[in-house]
Write an enzyme that holds these catalytic residues in place. Structure first.
Site: not given
Ligand code: ASP
Length: 357
Positions: A28, A71-73, A103-104
């Protein structure tokens, strides 16, 4: 994996205080709205445009951006290897590193890097944001600026925080103790079993007692062999034998993390104990990690964990699942089952209580 590199001397024409590398992977943090109102990653090489205050930090910055921010997922061992390799290749030239990450799964990557970067004596700070940097109320600006300060902080010529850590909201946490606990508010991370390494208020208040002391004699090495034949089984009241068997029958499975209740407890049903015992006899490692974000596994304390201990389930002690996953992958990538079992209980990078080796 391809990446782009640019240099920005925010101190120019003055002398820069420190050299820090920013590695932008996605998430994000670096999103901006396109013409249709959809969030897409912005060109990170334009960071100074979004964050002109960076200039006041007097840093010699090198920004490396994934060609395709993610996206970190979608992060996995291949990305961990890329990040680890970038740090390894630029280690001598830089004073510290800031990894911008979604953050994920940030705690998994922070844990993986803590095991990969053996003998680390410089800061590697992971951070991200809950709101894109393009938003007026974004937490991205403060998270990045403070992370850069931490990555460049030195005392008597040595890094103040020579470990892989995660900065978010106002707390600096040991990376392999951290956990994402919140998806809407800014205080997204917690470290239930280890005190914060620092708190950022008017000043950054370092808790020097709990920060790892680097050994300057140690060689810096990169460990990047991962074996992904592992799985996780989260227990829940009413779990069926078919569910447990389905996971245990995963082809090639070498290790299974069981996420248990409380201090490491599981249903005492005979079918469950037999299934786990049969797997252990086949050579599969079963590691007991608690679903609780704080406290520790203490097998044998309750009758509901006594059987687990008897059949050879290993205790994950106070390790998080986020740390157990890359730890197992790295150990299995380098060693056989017996050695992996032995090293699982050893604190390799401060991920479990005990002295940091
Ligand atoms: N879905 C995002 C990620 O982990 C969420 C974030 O960055 O806060 O890439």
């Amino acid at each position: 994996m391809n990446y782009r590199k640019i240099k920005i001397n925010t101190a120019s024409p003055d002398q820069a205080k420190s050299k820090v590398m920013i590695i932008y992977t996605g998430g994000t943090f670096g999103m901006a709205y396109d013409a249709h109102g959809v969030l897409i990653p912005f060109d990170f090489t334009l960071i100074l445009h979004h964050l002109p205050t960076l200039r006041s930090l007097l840093l010699d910055l090198t920004v490396v951006s994934f060609d395709h921010p993610i996206d970190s997922s979608n992060m996995g061992p291949e990305h961990w290897k890329t990040i680890g390799q970038i740090i390894f290749d630029h280690y001598e030239q830089q004073d510290g590193f800031v990894v911008l990450h979604g953050t994920d799964t940030m705690s998994f990557t922070a844990s993986a890097l803590s095991f990969m970067l053996q003998g680390l004596a410089k800061p590697v700070v992971l951070t991200g944001a809950q709101l894109p940097i393009s938003e007026p109320r974004s937490d991205a600006r403060e998270n990045l600026i403070t992370s850069l300060e931490i990555a460049s902080a030195k005392k008597d010529g040595r890094a103040v925080v020579p470990e892989v850590c995660l900065y978010f909201d106002d707390a600096l946490l040991r990376g392999n103790r951290s956990k994402k606990v919140e998806s809407m508010h800014f205080d997204a991370f917690e470290s239930g079993n280890y005190p914060p390494l620092a708190k950022a208020g008017v000043a950054i208040d370092y808790n020097l007692q709990v920060i790892h002391k680097a050994n300057p004699e140690k060689d810096f090495k990169l460990r990047n062999r991962f074996d992904t034949h592992i799985s996780i089984l989260k227990l829940f009241p009413g779990i069926s034998e078919a569910t447990v068997q389905a996971i245990l029958q995963t082809p090639g499975l070498k290790a299974l993390i069981i996420e248990t209740f409380g201090a490491g407890n599981a249903p005492s049903a005979a079918w469950l104990i037999h299934a786990l015992e049969a797997a252990i006899q086949k050579g599969i490692i079963i590691l007991n990690v608690s679903q609780c974000p704080g406290g520790m596994v203490d097998q044998g304390r309750y009758e509901t964990s006594h059987h687990l201990k008897e059949i050879g389930v290993l205790s994950g002690k106070d390790m998080t699942t986020e740390a157990a996953v890359p730890k197992l992958m790295i150990l299995l990538g380098e060693h056989g089952i017996e050695k992996t079992k032995e090293l699982l209980s050893v604190p390799l990078a401060g991920e479990i209580t005990g002295s940091f080796i």
